[in-house]
Design an enzyme around this catalytic site. Sequence first.
Site, PDB file in Angstrom:
ATOM      1  N   ASN A  45      -3.628   8.709   4.890  1.00  5.83           N
ATOM      2  CA  ASN A  45      -2.587   8.122   5.225  1.00  5.83           C
ATOM      3  C   ASN A  45      -2.449   7.585   6.651  1.00  5.83           C
ATOM      4  O   ASN A  45      -1.184   7.106   7.280  1.00  5.83           O
ATOM      5  CB  ASN A  45      -1.053   9.030   4.989  1.00  5.83           C
ATOM      6  CG  ASN A  45      -0.880   8.786   3.640  1.00  5.83           C
ATOM      7  OD1 ASN A  45      -1.434   8.268   2.655  1.00  5.83           O
ATOM      8  ND2 ASN A  45       0.424   9.542   3.079  1.00  5.83           N
TER       9      ASN A  45
ATOM     10  N   VAL B 122       0.729   9.991  -5.786  1.00  4.97           N
ATOM     11  CA  VAL B 122       0.839  11.390  -5.245  1.00  4.97           C
ATOM     12  C   VAL B 122       2.088  11.578  -5.613  1.00  4.97           C
ATOM     13  O   VAL B 122       3.118  11.245  -5.118  1.00  4.97           O
ATOM     14  CB  VAL B 122       0.573  11.220  -3.505  1.00  4.97           C
ATOM     15  CG1 VAL B 122       0.616  12.842  -3.252  1.00  4.97           C
ATOM     16  CG2 VAL B 122      -0.608  10.448  -3.340  1.00  4.97           C
TER      17      VAL B 122
ATOM     18  N   HIS C 117       0.284   4.372  -2.624  1.00  8.77           N
ATOM     19  CA  HIS C 117       0.172   5.579  -2.227  1.00  8.77           C
ATOM     20  C   HIS C 117       1.356   6.646  -2.588  1.00  8.77           C
ATOM     21  O   HIS C 117       1.106   7.948  -3.094  1.00  8.77           O
ATOM     22  CB  HIS C 117       0.137   5.875  -0.749  1.00  8.77           C
ATOM     23  CG  HIS C 117      -1.449   5.582  -0.238  1.00  8.77           C
ATOM     24  ND1 HIS C 117      -1.984   6.163   0.677  1.00  8.77           N
ATOM     25  CD2 HIS C 117      -2.141   4.502  -0.717  1.00  8.77           C
ATOM     26  CE1 HIS C 117      -3.196   5.714   1.138  1.00  8.77           C
ATOM     27  NE2 HIS C 117      -3.305   4.643   0.128  1.00  8.77           N
TER      28      HIS C 117
ATOM     29  N   ASP D  91      -3.261 -14.393  -3.431  1.00  7.16           N
ATOM     30  CA  ASP D  91      -3.969 -15.285  -4.180  1.00  7.16           C
ATOM     31  C   ASP D  91      -5.417 -14.514  -4.921  1.00  7.16           C
ATOM     32  O   ASP D  91      -5.504 -13.224  -4.762  1.00  7.16           O
ATOM     33  CB  ASP D  91      -4.531 -16.360  -3.235  1.00  7.16           C
ATOM     34  CG  ASP D  91      -5.382 -16.295  -2.204  1.00  7.16           C
ATOM     35  OD1 ASP D  91      -6.209 -14.952  -2.178  1.00  7.16           O
ATOM     36  OD2 ASP D  91      -5.487 -16.914  -1.329  1.00  7.16           O
TER      37      ASP D  91
ATOM     38  N   HIS E 153      -5.959  -6.061  -2.526  1.00  4.85           N
ATOM     39  CA  HIS E 153      -6.816  -6.151  -1.372  1.00  4.85           C
ATOM     40  C   HIS E 153      -7.013  -7.623  -1.022  1.00  4.85           C
ATOM     41  O   HIS E 153      -7.603  -7.745  -0.010  1.00  4.85           O
ATOM     42  CB  HIS E 153      -7.997  -5.597  -1.583  1.00  4.85           C
ATOM     43  CG  HIS E 153      -7.826  -4.032  -1.671  1.00  4.85           C
ATOM     44  ND1 HIS E 153      -8.787  -3.101  -1.976  1.00  4.85           N
ATOM     45  CD2 HIS E 153      -6.870  -3.378  -1.386  1.00  4.85           C
ATOM     46  CE1 HIS E 153      -8.379  -1.827  -1.847  1.00  4.85           C
ATOM     47  NE2 HIS E 153      -7.327  -1.892  -1.644  1.00  4.85           N
ATOM     48  N   THR E 154      -6.237  -8.624  -1.598  1.00  3.96           N
ATOM     49  CA  THR E 154      -5.912  -9.884  -1.066  1.00  3.96           C
ATOM     50  C   THR E 154      -5.044  -9.920   0.110  1.00  3.96           C
ATOM     51  O   THR E 154      -5.193 -10.972   0.934  1.00  3.96           O
ATOM     52  CB  THR E 154      -5.505 -10.638  -2.269  1.00  3.96           C
ATOM     53  OG1 THR E 154      -5.340 -12.060  -1.883  1.00  3.96           O
ATOM     54  CG2 THR E 154      -4.096 -10.410  -2.477  1.00  3.96           C
TER      55      THR E 154
ATOM     56  N   ASP F  43      -9.284  -9.946   2.600  1.00  7.30           N
ATOM     57  CA  ASP F  43      -9.718 -11.238   1.919  1.00  7.30           C
ATOM     58  C   ASP F  43      -9.762 -12.252   3.115  1.00  7.30           C
ATOM     59  O   ASP F  43      -8.767 -12.888   3.365  1.00  7.30           O
ATOM     60  CB  ASP F  43      -8.644 -11.672   1.059  1.00  7.30           C
ATOM     61  CG  ASP F  43      -8.858 -12.861   0.355  1.00  7.30           C
ATOM     62  OD1 ASP F  43      -9.693 -13.496   0.544  1.00  7.30           O
ATOM     63  OD2 ASP F  43      -7.815 -13.331  -0.558  1.00  7.30           O
TER      64      ASP F  43
ATOM     65  N   SER G  81       7.910  10.562  -1.787  1.00  5.55           N
ATOM     66  CA  SER G  81       7.368  11.637  -1.051  1.00  5.55           C
ATOM     67  C   SER G  81       6.411  11.009   0.146  1.00  5.55           C
ATOM     68  O   SER G  81       6.424  11.916   1.441  1.00  5.55           O
ATOM     69  CB  SER G  81       6.505  12.591  -1.740  1.00  5.55           C
ATOM     70  OG  SER G  81       5.459  11.941  -2.677  1.00  5.55           O
TER      71      SER G  81
ATOM     72  N   SER H 262      -7.563 -15.386   4.402  1.00  4.02           N
ATOM     73  CA  SER H 262      -6.257 -15.397   3.824  1.00  4.02           C
ATOM     74  C   SER H 262      -5.916 -14.188   3.501  1.00  4.02           C
ATOM     75  O   SER H 262      -5.094 -13.878   2.465  1.00  4.02           O
ATOM     76  CB  SER H 262      -6.479 -16.376   2.496  1.00  4.02           C
ATOM     77  OG  SER H 262      -6.677 -15.411   1.312  1.00  4.02           O
TER      78      SER H 262
ATOM     79  N   PRO I  61      -7.909   7.788  -4.495  1.00  5.66           N
ATOM     80  CA  PRO I  61      -9.252   7.490  -4.524  1.00  5.66           C
ATOM     81  C   PRO I  61      -9.956   7.165  -3.140  1.00  5.66           C
ATOM     82  O   PRO I  61      -9.307   6.304  -2.553  1.00  5.66           O
ATOM     83  CB  PRO I  61      -9.171   6.222  -5.304  1.00  5.66           C
ATOM     84  CG  PRO I  61      -8.231   5.601  -5.603  1.00  5.66           C
ATOM     85  CD  PRO I  61      -6.995   6.709  -5.282  1.00  5.66           C
TER      86      PRO I  61
ATOM     87  N   ARG J  81       0.801  -1.375  -0.050  1.00  6.12           N
ATOM     88  CA  ARG J  81       0.053  -0.022   0.031  1.00  6.12           C
ATOM     89  C   ARG J  81       0.908   1.145   0.189  1.00  6.12           C
ATOM     90  O   ARG J  81       0.488   2.302  -0.689  1.00  6.12           O
ATOM     91  CB  ARG J  81      -0.910   0.033   1.245  1.00  6.12           C
ATOM     92  CG  ARG J  81      -1.972   1.209   1.286  1.00  6.12           C
ATOM     93  CD  ARG J  81      -3.079   0.830   2.208  1.00  6.12           C
ATOM     94  NE  ARG J  81      -3.844   2.207   2.254  1.00  6.12           N
ATOM     95  CZ  ARG J  81      -4.179   2.819   3.361  1.00  6.12           C
ATOM     96  NH1 ARG J  81      -3.468   2.548   4.426  1.00  6.12           N
ATOM     97  NH2 ARG J  81      -5.006   3.693   3.357  1.00  6.12           N
TER      98      ARG J  81
END
Length: 353
Positions: A116, A87, A83, A276, A213-214, A268, A93, A271, A183, A79
């Site tokens: 953040n 940006v 991010h 996956d 997002h798994t 997820d 940054s 898991s 977003p 993540r």
Amino acid sequence: MATSRSSSLSGGMSTPALLQQSTAAALFLLLLLAPPTLTTAQLDINFYSKSCPELEKTVRQEMLAILKESPTLAGPFLRLHFHDCFVRGCDASVLLDSGPNTPIPAATAEKDAPPNKSLRGFGAVQRVKDKLDALCPSTVSCADVLALMARDAVFLSSGPSYAVPLGRRDGLRSVANDTKQLPPPTSNFTRLAAMFAAKGLSPKDIVVLSGAHTLGTARCVSFSDRLYNYTGANNLADVDPELDGEYVTALRSRCQSLADNTTLAEMDAGSFETFDAGYYRLVAKRRGVLHSDAALLEDEETRAYVERQATGMFVAEFFRDFAESMVKMGSIGVLTGDQGEIRNKCYVVNSHH
Ligand code: HEM
Ligand SMILES: *[C@@H]1O[C@H](CO)[C@@H](O)[C@H](O)[C@H]1NC(C)=O
Ligand SMILES: *[C@@H]1O[C@H](CO)[C@@H](O)[C@H](O)[C@H]1NC(C)=O
Ligand SMILES: *[C@@H]1O[C@H](CO)[C@@H](O)[C@H](O)[C@H]1NC(C)=O
Ligand SMILES: *[C@@H]1O[C@H](CO)[C@@H](O)[C@H](O)[C@H]1NC(C)=O
Ligand SMILES: CC(=O)N[C@H]1CO[C@H](CO)[C@@H](O)[C@@H]1O
């Protein structure tokens, strides 16, 4: 701006020390021979092959140790890179602290902006950077370290591996307001499409990269509007119609109030430490945790991708697609050549600026 700016080779004196003379000469020759479109600065998977040959091996070793100590950090590293890239481009940054050391009129850095607040893993990024600086001083940018850590986080969670083009340089600014380009989790598909398009990314990139997002967790506050207050009526009937009814009950037992900003939910479920295609199975069943996950069913193309991956029969295809979209995301607005700097400490710009 999705494209990298062209780097000037005119100031031979200011060419970074890490550019070996031979490399610079080869680059110059390339510029002479290449059609004009290739003169824009490019990232290169072999960028550090002379200046820091042990780079990737070292990052991998450190990542193995870090994830052994803290297995839940895989999601946060991935993540952080997202991010960073959305940006001001992938220029590290996101790693800069707010305060007097941030050479900007506004003293608040991206790190301290609302999106953040739940970022993690900053200490581990510096740990890897320190290790690299002991090996090849002032050579590897924090932006490249982050790109490699994100790749290794995915791979070490049983996901795909892929070659990471390198040569990013670190930016000199971090501005909290710029995080408005990220977003929000309440986004519908129209909004996602517009915000990704602004970064040169397609609807396919949206559905593929959302597969990240798994891994990892979301705080209740990132989705509890869907459970209690979807239209602002703030009652138990005010739920997101795009969320499965049984899942509303399950998520409510975990997130018991709108104000809960500390409890975490696995995105997820079952898991969340394994990379996956399970995320797509949940999204297809209307059990995506964020509204932006559910929004992938609003568009014909992204819905078809979710449903195909939900079968579990095309995981290799998802892995290939993910690698491709990560490389694309990893090249958003990069600084190269003699732009920016190679930061010593990832949380503060070098002092000579
Ligand atoms: C499509 C638009 C996206 C939206 C709206 C979105 C939003 C969010 C939100 C709200 C969270 C939970 C934060 C929290 O409450 O702790 C989250 C977590 C996460 N996101 Fe996204 N995200 C998006 C795309 C991406 C992309 C492109 C990536 C990486 C390629 C990514 C990787 C992650 C990861 C790994 C986590 C888990 C972090 C952790 O475990 O702490 N997301 N995202
Ligand atoms: C803050 O960001 C928004 C959205 O990107 C932009 O429209 C606005 O001009 C920015 N404000 C300042 C003060 O820079
Ligand atoms: C999607 O979200 C945007 C901005 O948040 C909003 O203006 C628009 O009406 C929404 N579109 C649909 C179809 O709900
Ligand atoms: C419920 O949603 C409305 C509209 O989005 C918002 O103004 C209000 O603050 C929310 N209520 C609570 C208690 O969060
Ligand atoms: C969570 O909410 C409390 C109370 O509103 C607030 O003091 C705190 O700063 C919030 N924490 C985060 C991480 O947003
Ligand atoms: C305002 C705020 O909560 N800022 C946080 C942003 O993230 C960093 C790293 O997790 C925290 O140290 C800040 O407090």
